[in-house]
Design a protein around this motif. Structure first.
Motif, short mmCIF file in Angstrom:
data_model
loop_
_atom_site.label_atom_id
_atom_site.label_comp_id
_atom_site.label_asym_id
_atom_site.label_seq_id
_atom_site.Cartn_x
_atom_site.Cartn_y
_atom_site.Cartn_z
N LYS A 34 0.83 -1.21 0.00
CA LYS A 34 0.00 0.00 0.00
C LYS A 34 0.86 1.26 0.00
O LYS A 34 0.64 2.18 -0.79
CB LYS A 34 -0.94 0.00 1.21
N LYS A 35 1.86 1.31 0.88
CA LYS A 35 2.73 2.48 0.95
C LYS A 35 3.54 2.66 -0.33
O LYS A 35 3.77 3.78 -0.77
CB LYS A 35 3.68 2.38 2.15
N GLU A 38 1.33 4.18 -2.97
CA GLU A 38 1.15 5.60 -2.66
C GLU A 38 2.39 6.39 -3.05
O GLU A 38 2.29 7.50 -3.58
CB GLU A 38 0.82 5.78 -1.18
N ASN A 41 2.53 6.84 -6.82
CA ASN A 41 1.52 7.79 -7.31
C ASN A 41 1.71 9.21 -6.80
O ASN A 41 1.11 10.14 -7.33
CB ASN A 41 0.11 7.28 -7.01
N SER A 42 2.57 9.39 -5.81
CA SER A 42 2.87 10.74 -5.34
C SER A 42 4.16 11.28 -5.96
O SER A 42 4.57 12.40 -5.67
CB SER A 42 2.98 10.76 -3.82
#
Length: 95
Positions: A34-35, A38, A41-42
């Motif tokens: 999950k991290k 993220e 995508n950041s």
């Protein structure tokens, strides 16, 4: 401790493939899927995905050790695009 808390404590080792916005595929490994998504995508993930956002998780495998996940990452990176797509298609029922 609630069951969801126990699940969140489990840190697996994952080999994964994401599809980038330009339809290319990126393969990596992480111990927190999950991290890592993220981060991709950041713009803080891999250099390759930074300018190809957003990315979408299309495939993953879980392993007990970092070494196993890294070995599998290397093996997948050696595959042709067509073989990677076949691998993704063969496991799409998990999504």
């Amino acid at each position: 401790m609630k069951e969801t808390d126990k699940q969140n404590q489990h840190q697996g080792n994952y080999t994964y493939i994401v599809k980038c916005s330009d339809e290319t595929l990126y393969t990596g490994w992480t111990n927190n899927l999950k991290k890592r998504l993220e981060a991709h995508n950041s713009g803080k993930g891999a250099k390759y995905t930074k300018n190809r956002r957003p990315v979408e998780l299309v495939y993953f495998e879980e392993y007990d050790t970092k070494q196993e996940a890294m070995k599998r990452e290397y093996a997948i990176k050696q595959l042709s695009r067509q073989k990677k797509l076949a691998l993704i298609r063969s496991h799409q029922s998990i999504f």
